[in-house]
Design a protein around this motif. Structure first.
Motif, short mmCIF file in Angstrom:
data_model
loop_
_atom_site.label_atom_id
_atom_site.label_comp_id
_atom_site.label_asym_id
_atom_site.label_seq_id
_atom_site.Cartn_x
_atom_site.Cartn_y
_atom_site.Cartn_z
N ALA A 71 0.83 -1.20 0.00
CA ALA A 71 0.00 0.00 0.00
C ALA A 71 0.87 1.25 0.00
O ALA A 71 0.63 2.19 -0.78
CB ALA A 71 -0.93 0.00 1.22
N LEU A 72 1.89 1.29 0.85
CA LEU A 72 2.77 2.46 0.90
C LEU A 72 3.59 2.59 -0.38
O LEU A 72 3.75 3.70 -0.92
CB LEU A 72 3.72 2.33 2.10
CG LEU A 72 3.06 2.36 3.48
CD1 LEU A 72 4.10 2.13 4.57
CD2 LEU A 72 2.33 3.68 3.72
N GLU A 73 4.08 1.47 -0.87
CA GLU A 73 4.87 1.51 -2.11
C GLU A 73 4.02 1.99 -3.29
O GLU A 73 4.46 2.80 -4.12
CB GLU A 73 5.45 0.13 -2.40
CG GLU A 73 6.37 0.10 -3.61
CD GLU A 73 6.96 -1.27 -3.85
OE1 GLU A 73 7.37 -1.53 -5.00
OE2 GLU A 73 7.02 -2.09 -2.90
N LEU A 74 2.78 1.53 -3.36
CA LEU A 74 1.89 1.93 -4.44
C LEU A 74 1.53 3.41 -4.37
O LEU A 74 1.38 4.08 -5.40
CB LEU A 74 0.64 1.06 -4.43
CG LEU A 74 0.85 -0.38 -4.90
CD1 LEU A 74 -0.30 -1.27 -4.45
CD2 LEU A 74 1.02 -0.44 -6.42
N VAL A 75 1.39 3.93 -3.16
CA VAL A 75 1.16 5.37 -3.02
C VAL A 75 2.33 6.16 -3.58
O VAL A 75 2.16 7.12 -4.34
CB VAL A 75 0.92 5.74 -1.54
CG1 VAL A 75 0.94 7.26 -1.36
CG2 VAL A 75 -0.41 5.19 -1.05
#
Length: 373
Positions: A71-75
């Motif tokens: 989730a953080l990487e995709l943001v």
């Protein structure tokens, strides 16, 4: 349960089996329905959960993904952050915060935390902004939100993205606003032990920017076009929340506020009952914590751990080695972080669960006071 049982029975750090037992019949029904329609990835349950979770967080939308780290990487990917960019992160956080920054090719810039809350220090953030800074990661650690007012002031002044790492803060509020709705986007984890936990890995991105959410959804689905599944407009990856996990999360979500309220009652009892040499980490009065963890500072941590273990009481340390001192990130360490480093030697996580009783809290406190084991 008799008084003897309460005084002798083991107390787990988190009673995950009991949490799931309360909704087991609903989960069985959901699994039967999913087996019936056969859409184990991409079932209608995904959209239903995304909509419900967005409403819960008070945001425009949510995208289910494979886990909180993704989730953080995709943001970061959705915001176009990558090589040549710097992202400011606190030294006191779970390793996934920093992993996500490194995974997109950006450079993590470690800053210290506030002495009372152990959350990211906005003044330290302001002092580390450079022309290469692209974003700040506001980590809502232990179930408590970072100082969003001051962080928004810093990021707004410099035109930076503010990303919320809300993996431990499902339902937490800052001046009334839920975690996941104050920054450009937020990453949530649904790892089984989270306040809102799945039966396996899972995560979500929330945001008020629908265009950003659409881009993240496409990246997470192999970069596939939203209008032609055989065309791939972006270089993507496979990071999707599966149907069963979405169904489980939808079942648990209506219970979350009540469970978080119980966690607050447990933490209040800890504050009242713990001895002076075991001090809970402070809460900012502007924040409504959901107490994912019950973190204290212990004057004699090793002694406290021995007492807990002798009494059959679970414990943890979150986290004994700060991220900036981890060998994997040694190349990014530029200076000492004194508050983070001092806290790492004293912090201790006590049992915390929405199923925990006040009698159990008092037993933990009694053991740490030197009373009955």
């Amino acid at each position: 349960m008799t008084t003897f049982d309460v005084e002798r029975s083991p107390i787990p750090l988190l009673d995950l089996a009991e949490i799931n037992r309360a909704v087991s019949a609903e989960i069985d029904l959901a699994w039967r329905d999913i087996r019936g329609h056969g859409r184990y990835v991409g079932g209608v349950e995904i959209e239903l959960f995304e909509s419900a979770f967005a409403d819960f967080c008070g945001v425009e939308g949510a995208v289910g993904v494979a886990n909180g780290t993704d989730a953080l990487e995709l943001v970061l990917l959705g915001l176009g952050i990558g090589p040549g960019d710097e992202v400011i992160v606190p030294g006191n956080t779970f390793i996934a915060t920093v992993e996500a920054v490194c995974a997109v090719g950006a450079v993590p810039i470690f800053v210290d935390v506030l002495e009372d809350t152990l959350l990211i220090d906005p003044d330290a953030v302001a002092s580390e902004v450079t022309p290469r800074t692209a974003a700040v990661m506001a980590v809502h650690l232990y179930g408590r939100m970072a100082d969003m007012d001051r962080l928004l002031a810093v990021t707004g002044r410099h035109g930076l993205a503010l990303i919320e790492d809300a993996a431990q803060a499902h339902g937490a509020r800052w001046t009334g606003r839920r975690a996941g709705g104050s920054g450009h986007a937020a990453g949530f984890s649904f790892y089984p032990g989270k306040n809102l936990g799945a039966l396996g890995d899972g995560g979500a991105v929330t945001s008020n920017d629908r265009e950003l959410l659409g881009r993240i959804r496409r990246i997470a689905d192999h970069g596939r076009s939203s209008t032609d599944r055989h065309r791939h407009d972006l270089r993507g990856r496979n990071s999707r929340l599966d149907t069963l996990q979405a169904a489980v999360l939808s079942i648990k979500l209506p219970h979350l506020d009540g469970q978080n309220s119980h966690r607050r009652a447990v933490m209040a009892e800890y504050r009242a009952a713990l001895p002076p040499h075991v001090v809970p980490v402070a809460d900012d009065p502007r924040s409504e914590s959901v107490h994912h963890l019950a973190v204290v500072r212990a004057r004699d941590r090793e002694g406290a751990i021995r007492a807990l273990e002798e009494a059959g009481i679970g414990w943890g340390i979150h986290y004994p080695v700060p991220c900036h001192l981890q060998p994997a990130f040694a190349e990014f360490t530029r200076a000492a972080l004194p508050v983070t480093e001092a806290a790492a030697g004293r912090i201790l996580s006590l049992p915390m669960s929405p199923t925990m009783t006040i009698a159990q809290v008092r037993r933990v406190a009694s053991v740490l006071t030197g009373g009955r084991r």
